[in-house]
Motif scaffolding. Structure first.
Motif, PDB file in Angstrom:
ATOM      1  N   SER A  30       8.932  36.896 -17.012  1.00  0.00           N
ATOM      2  CA  SER A  30       7.738  37.380 -16.314  1.00  0.00           C
ATOM      3  C   SER A  30       7.741  38.903 -16.288  1.00  0.00           C
ATOM      4  O   SER A  30       8.790  39.524 -16.095  1.00  0.00           O
ATOM      5  CB  SER A  30       7.722  36.841 -14.884  1.00  0.00           C
ATOM      6  OG  SER A  30       6.744  37.500 -14.104  1.00  0.00           O
ATOM      7  N   ASN A  31       6.563  39.484 -16.463  1.00  0.00           N
ATOM      8  CA  ASN A  31       6.429  40.950 -16.354  1.00  0.00           C
ATOM      9  C   ASN A  31       5.821  41.333 -15.010  1.00  0.00           C
ATOM     10  O   ASN A  31       5.051  42.294 -14.912  1.00  0.00           O
ATOM     11  CB  ASN A  31       5.588  41.502 -17.514  1.00  0.00           C
ATOM     12  CG  ASN A  31       4.109  41.159 -17.385  1.00  0.00           C
ATOM     13  OD1 ASN A  31       3.753  40.092 -16.875  1.00  0.00           O
ATOM     14  ND2 ASN A  31       3.243  42.061 -17.834  1.00  0.00           N
ATOM     15  N   GLN A  32       6.164  40.596 -13.961  1.00  0.00           N
ATOM     16  CA  GLN A  32       5.553  40.810 -12.642  1.00  0.00           C
ATOM     17  C   GLN A  32       5.664  42.258 -12.178  1.00  0.00           C
ATOM     18  O   GLN A  32       4.676  42.849 -11.723  1.00  0.00           O
ATOM     19  CB  GLN A  32       6.211  39.894 -11.610  1.00  0.00           C
ATOM     20  CG  GLN A  32       5.696  40.112 -10.194  1.00  0.00           C
ATOM     21  CD  GLN A  32       6.311  39.136  -9.209  1.00  0.00           C
ATOM     22  OE1 GLN A  32       6.186  37.921  -9.383  1.00  0.00           O
ATOM     23  NE2 GLN A  32       6.985  39.642  -8.191  1.00  0.00           N
ATOM     24  N   GLN A  33       6.850  42.835 -12.273  1.00  0.00           N
ATOM     25  CA  GLN A  33       7.017  44.201 -11.783  1.00  0.00           C
ATOM     26  C   GLN A  33       6.124  45.174 -12.542  1.00  0.00           C
ATOM     27  O   GLN A  33       5.444  46.012 -11.953  1.00  0.00           O
ATOM     28  CB  GLN A  33       8.477  44.635 -11.909  1.00  0.00           C
ATOM     29  CG  GLN A  33       8.726  46.053 -11.388  1.00  0.00           C
ATOM     30  CD  GLN A  33      10.192  46.431 -11.411  1.00  0.00           C
ATOM     31  OE1 GLN A  33      11.072  45.582 -11.586  1.00  0.00           O
ATOM     32  NE2 GLN A  33      10.477  47.717 -11.251  1.00  0.00           N
ATOM     33  N   ALA A  78       3.360  44.519 -14.171  1.00  0.00           N
ATOM     34  CA  ALA A  78       1.951  44.241 -13.878  1.00  0.00           C
ATOM     35  C   ALA A  78       1.551  44.772 -12.510  1.00  0.00           C
ATOM     36  O   ALA A  78       0.447  45.300 -12.338  1.00  0.00           O
ATOM     37  CB  ALA A  78       1.704  42.734 -13.953  1.00  0.00           C
ATOM     38  N   PHE A  79       2.441  44.648 -11.524  1.00  0.00           N
ATOM     39  CA  PHE A  79       2.127  45.136 -10.184  1.00  0.00           C
ATOM     40  C   PHE A  79       2.090  46.658 -10.147  1.00  0.00           C
ATOM     41  O   PHE A  79       1.321  47.249  -9.385  1.00  0.00           O
ATOM     42  CB  PHE A  79       3.137  44.610  -9.173  1.00  0.00           C
ATOM     43  CG  PHE A  79       2.972  43.147  -8.847  1.00  0.00           C
ATOM     44  CD1 PHE A  79       2.048  42.366  -9.524  1.00  0.00           C
ATOM     45  CD2 PHE A  79       3.740  42.543  -7.862  1.00  0.00           C
ATOM     46  CE1 PHE A  79       1.890  41.017  -9.238  1.00  0.00           C
ATOM     47  CE2 PHE A  79       3.580  41.196  -7.554  1.00  0.00           C
ATOM     48  CZ  PHE A  79       2.655  40.436  -8.247  1.00  0.00           C
ATOM     49  N   PRO A 130      -1.517  47.633 -12.833  1.00  0.00           N
ATOM     50  CA  PRO A 130      -2.470  46.530 -12.989  1.00  0.00           C
ATOM     51  C   PRO A 130      -3.624  46.798 -13.951  1.00  0.00           C
ATOM     52  O   PRO A 130      -4.100  45.839 -14.581  1.00  0.00           O
ATOM     53  CB  PRO A 130      -2.970  46.289 -11.556  1.00  0.00           C
ATOM     54  CG  PRO A 130      -2.620  47.530 -10.793  1.00  0.00           C
ATOM     55  CD  PRO A 130      -1.392  48.079 -11.426  1.00  0.00           C
ATOM     56  N   HIS A 189      -0.429  40.060 -15.492  1.00  0.00           N
ATOM     57  CA  HIS A 189       0.818  39.395 -15.102  1.00  0.00           C
ATOM     58  C   HIS A 189       0.942  38.117 -15.925  1.00  0.00           C
ATOM     59  O   HIS A 189       0.153  37.178 -15.776  1.00  0.00           O
ATOM     60  CB  HIS A 189       0.812  39.096 -13.609  1.00  0.00           C
ATOM     61  CG  HIS A 189       2.074  38.464 -13.135  1.00  0.00           C
ATOM     62  ND1 HIS A 189       2.185  37.866 -11.896  1.00  0.00           N
ATOM     63  CD2 HIS A 189       3.295  38.323 -13.722  1.00  0.00           C
ATOM     64  CE1 HIS A 189       3.414  37.401 -11.738  1.00  0.00           C
ATOM     65  NE2 HIS A 189       4.096  37.652 -12.830  1.00  0.00           N
ATOM     66  N   LYS A 221       3.450  35.034 -17.874  1.00  0.00           N
ATOM     67  CA  LYS A 221       4.695  34.272 -17.972  1.00  0.00           C
ATOM     68  C   LYS A 221       4.858  33.764 -19.401  1.00  0.00           C
ATOM     69  O   LYS A 221       3.910  33.222 -19.986  1.00  0.00           O
ATOM     70  CB  LYS A 221       4.683  33.088 -17.000  1.00  0.00           C
ATOM     71  CG  LYS A 221       4.793  33.479 -15.537  1.00  0.00           C
ATOM     72  CD  LYS A 221       4.934  32.248 -14.645  1.00  0.00           C
ATOM     73  CE  LYS A 221       5.220  32.651 -13.206  1.00  0.00           C
ATOM     74  NZ  LYS A 221       5.441  31.462 -12.340  1.00  0.00           N
ATOM     75  N   TYR A 227      -1.216  33.379 -18.199  1.00  0.00           N
ATOM     76  CA  TYR A 227      -1.349  34.295 -17.072  1.00  0.00           C
ATOM     77  C   TYR A 227      -0.760  33.634 -15.827  1.00  0.00           C
ATOM     78  O   TYR A 227      -0.909  32.425 -15.621  1.00  0.00           O
ATOM     79  CB  TYR A 227      -2.813  34.667 -16.853  1.00  0.00           C
ATOM     80  CG  TYR A 227      -3.356  35.568 -17.936  1.00  0.00           C
ATOM     81  CD1 TYR A 227      -3.004  36.919 -17.974  1.00  0.00           C
ATOM     82  CD2 TYR A 227      -4.192  35.075 -18.929  1.00  0.00           C
ATOM     83  CE1 TYR A 227      -3.479  37.758 -18.989  1.00  0.00           C
ATOM     84  CE2 TYR A 227      -4.670  35.893 -19.939  1.00  0.00           C
ATOM     85  CZ  TYR A 227      -4.307  37.228 -19.962  1.00  0.00           C
ATOM     86  OH  TYR A 227      -4.770  38.046 -20.974  1.00  0.00           O
ATOM     87  N   ALA A 228      -0.091  34.425 -15.003  1.00  0.00           N
ATOM     88  CA  ALA A 228       0.609  33.887 -13.840  1.00  0.00           C
ATOM     89  C   ALA A 228      -0.329  33.186 -12.863  1.00  0.00           C
ATOM     90  O   ALA A 228       0.091  32.284 -12.136  1.00  0.00           O
ATOM     91  CB  ALA A 228       1.371  35.002 -13.129  1.00  0.00           C
ATOM     92  N   TYR A 237      13.282  34.999 -15.190  1.00  0.00           N
ATOM     93  CA  TYR A 237      13.223  34.477 -13.824  1.00  0.00           C
ATOM     94  C   TYR A 237      13.755  33.057 -13.730  1.00  0.00           C
ATOM     95  O   TYR A 237      13.987  32.552 -12.619  1.00  0.00           O
ATOM     96  CB  TYR A 237      11.799  34.540 -13.263  1.00  0.00           C
ATOM     97  CG  TYR A 237      10.818  33.565 -13.874  1.00  0.00           C
ATOM     98  CD1 TYR A 237      10.645  32.284 -13.348  1.00  0.00           C
ATOM     99  CD2 TYR A 237      10.029  33.938 -14.966  1.00  0.00           C
ATOM    100  CE1 TYR A 237       9.740  31.395 -13.900  1.00  0.00           C
ATOM    101  CE2 TYR A 237       9.125  33.054 -15.525  1.00  0.00           C
ATOM    102  CZ  TYR A 237       8.987  31.796 -14.996  1.00  0.00           C
ATOM    103  OH  TYR A 237       8.087  30.917 -15.557  1.00  0.00           O
TER     104      TYR A 237
END
Length: 200
Positions: A17-20, A22-23, A26, A31, A33, A53-54, A186
């Motif tokens: 995941s590229n959550q960090q 993306a947050f 933005p 975001h 997966k 997409y998440a 993750y």
């Protein structure tokens, strides 16, 4: 499998995941997966890929079977296959019950010509690029382009960059202009590789 091929296959097995990223950015990065899981009923090393997409993880926009292998003439490769009527398997990659994943058959697969990844080892893991020749054709919003794609893979994560170019003018049509996507692992499914292919 030789040790390098086994390591490549195992490092792919998991969820990223590229959550960090993306947050933090933005406007530039959605975001996403990216998930790979063994398919023991198919040829050794076959992995199901779902990319989504998440916000809609069970509606992936890319579903493939990837097959790491070693070719005597070309070295480490990742073969790339589409799946017939792939909607049947959407969302199956994170299901505890593997029955839907296990129903994918060799006859469902079609090799995507020109879309094989050429892979080399790095100090941290592996780096891959789509084979040259501008033959990996994709269609987005009704427009055909050829894919230029690269990845770097390590024990902790993966970075990727995909771009589409016009087959005639080679103009950049789509894809990141802000740099690679940075994915952190993750979930780890590497233990499933040993279960799937105990004598690899």
């Amino acid at each position: 499998m030789d040790q390098q091929l086994k390591s490549l296959t195992e490092l792919l097995c998991g969820g990223f995941s590229n959550q960090q990223q993306a947050f933090e950015n933005p406007p530039l990065y959605g975001h996403i997966k990216v998930r790979f899981r063994p398919l023991p009923q198919l040829t050794k090393g076959s992995l199901l890929l779902e990319q989504a997409y998440a916000i809609a993880p069970e509606e992936p926009y890319r579903v493939r079977v990837l097959r790491p292998m070693r070719c005597p003439e070309r070295g480490l490769l990742i073969m790339n296959y589409s799946i017939r009527d792939d909607r049947r398997f959407w969302g199956s990659i994170e299901e505890a019950d593997p029955s839907r994943r296990l129903s994918i058959e060799e006859g469902d697969l079609k090799l995507l010509e020109g879309c094989t990844y050429l892979v080399e080892t790095t100090s941290a893991g592996f780096r891959g690029t789509v084979e040259p020749g501008c033959r990996c054709l994709v269609t987005r919003r009704g427009t055909t382009s050829y894919l230029v794609s690269e990845f770097e893979l390590s024990a902790t994560g993966m970075q990727t960059i995909d771009r589409g170019h016009d087959p005639k003018s080679h103009e950049h049509l789509w894809g990141s202009v802000a740099g690679p996507f940075q994915f952190d692992r993750y979930v780890d499914w590497r233990d499933e590789c040993a279960t799937a292919w105990p004598n690899a």
